[in-house]
Design a protein around this motif. Structure first.
Motif, PDB file in Angstrom:
ATOM      1  N   ALA A 265      32.999  39.937  36.180  1.00  0.00           N
ATOM      2  CA  ALA A 265      33.147  39.973  34.721  1.00  0.00           C
ATOM      3  C   ALA A 265      32.098  39.085  34.058  1.00  0.00           C
ATOM      4  O   ALA A 265      31.529  39.448  33.024  1.00  0.00           O
ATOM      5  CB  ALA A 265      34.552  39.535  34.322  1.00  0.00           C
ATOM      6  N   LYS A 266      31.806  37.935  34.665  1.00  0.00           N
ATOM      7  CA  LYS A 266      30.767  37.049  34.125  1.00  0.00           C
ATOM      8  C   LYS A 266      29.400  37.722  34.139  1.00  0.00           C
ATOM      9  O   LYS A 266      28.557  37.434  33.307  1.00  0.00           O
ATOM     10  CB  LYS A 266      30.692  35.751  34.936  1.00  0.00           C
ATOM     11  N   LYS A 267      29.209  38.630  35.102  1.00  0.00           N
ATOM     12  CA  LYS A 267      27.942  39.359  35.206  1.00  0.00           C
ATOM     13  C   LYS A 267      27.895  40.568  34.275  1.00  0.00           C
ATOM     14  O   LYS A 267      26.901  41.278  34.237  1.00  0.00           O
ATOM     15  CB  LYS A 267      27.715  39.817  36.646  1.00  0.00           C
ATOM     16  N   GLY A 268      29.000  40.815  33.553  1.00  0.00           N
ATOM     17  CA  GLY A 268      29.012  41.894  32.572  1.00  0.00           C
ATOM     18  C   GLY A 268      29.647  43.191  33.024  1.00  0.00           C
ATOM     19  O   GLY A 268      29.598  44.189  32.317  1.00  0.00           O
ATOM     20  N   HIS A 269      30.253  43.204  34.192  1.00  0.00           N
ATOM     21  CA  HIS A 269      30.857  44.423  34.709  1.00  0.00           C
ATOM     22  C   HIS A 269      32.301  44.560  34.237  1.00  0.00           C
ATOM     23  O   HIS A 269      32.976  43.570  33.982  1.00  0.00           O
ATOM     24  CB  HIS A 269      30.803  44.431  36.238  1.00  0.00           C
ATOM     25  N   SER A 270      32.762  45.792  34.134  1.00  0.00           N
ATOM     26  CA  SER A 270      34.157  46.063  33.794  1.00  0.00           C
ATOM     27  C   SER A 270      34.972  46.053  35.079  1.00  0.00           C
ATOM     28  O   SER A 270      34.533  46.579  36.099  1.00  0.00           O
ATOM     29  CB  SER A 270      34.300  47.427  33.124  1.00  0.00           C
ATOM     30  N   VAL A 271      36.152  45.445  35.020  1.00  0.00           N
ATOM     31  CA  VAL A 271      36.998  45.326  36.204  1.00  0.00           C
ATOM     32  C   VAL A 271      38.258  46.159  36.028  1.00  0.00           C
ATOM     33  O   VAL A 271      38.952  46.045  35.022  1.00  0.00           O
ATOM     34  CB  VAL A 271      37.384  43.845  36.453  1.00  0.00           C
ATOM     35  N   VAL A 272      38.527  47.014  37.014  1.00  0.00           N
ATOM     36  CA  VAL A 272      39.777  47.751  37.105  1.00  0.00           C
ATOM     37  C   VAL A 272      40.473  47.172  38.332  1.00  0.00           C
ATOM     38  O   VAL A 272      39.896  47.162  39.424  1.00  0.00           O
ATOM     39  CB  VAL A 272      39.546  49.268  37.298  1.00  0.00           C
TER      40      VAL A 272
END
Length: 103
Positions: free
Chosen positions: A44-51
């Motif tokens: 998430a810190k790297k900008g990715h969406s987490v499911v």
């Protein structure tokens, strides 16, 4: 956090795999604690969406609150960080590799 699988820091390795790829959606099982939680926070810190899924709603709620305060370099300013992520509780996960012995 280190793991005996492949040696080294698996959280760092996961972040490296997604580096330079723009924003991606990442599915993480067991996201409520341990390695899954660490992966969710780092990605998430790297900008990715987490499911993610977990057996504990309390842990999911805690993680969701923590992720809402994460600043990301790839974040869309029109979308809050907490709106980029989706979590659910599950009772059973069937993964293809777990079914190999049943064939």
């Amino acid at each position: 956090m280190t793991t005996p699988f492949g040696g080294g820091n698996i959280v760092g390795r996961a972040a490296a795999v997604t580096a330079g790829a723009g924003s991606r959606t990442v599915l993480i099982t067991g996201v409520g604690n341990g390695l899954g939680r660490a992966l969710a926070l780092e990605l998430a810190k790297k900008g990715h969406s987490v499911v993610g899924c977990s057996r504990s709603q309390d842990r999911l709620t805690s993680l969701h609150s923590e992720l809402s305060s994460v600043d990301s370099p790839l974040s869309d300013s029109a979308v809050s960080s907490s709106d980029k992520h989706f979590f659910m509780t599950v009772d059973v996960i069937c993964h293809r590799d777990h079914l190999k012995g049943l064939r």
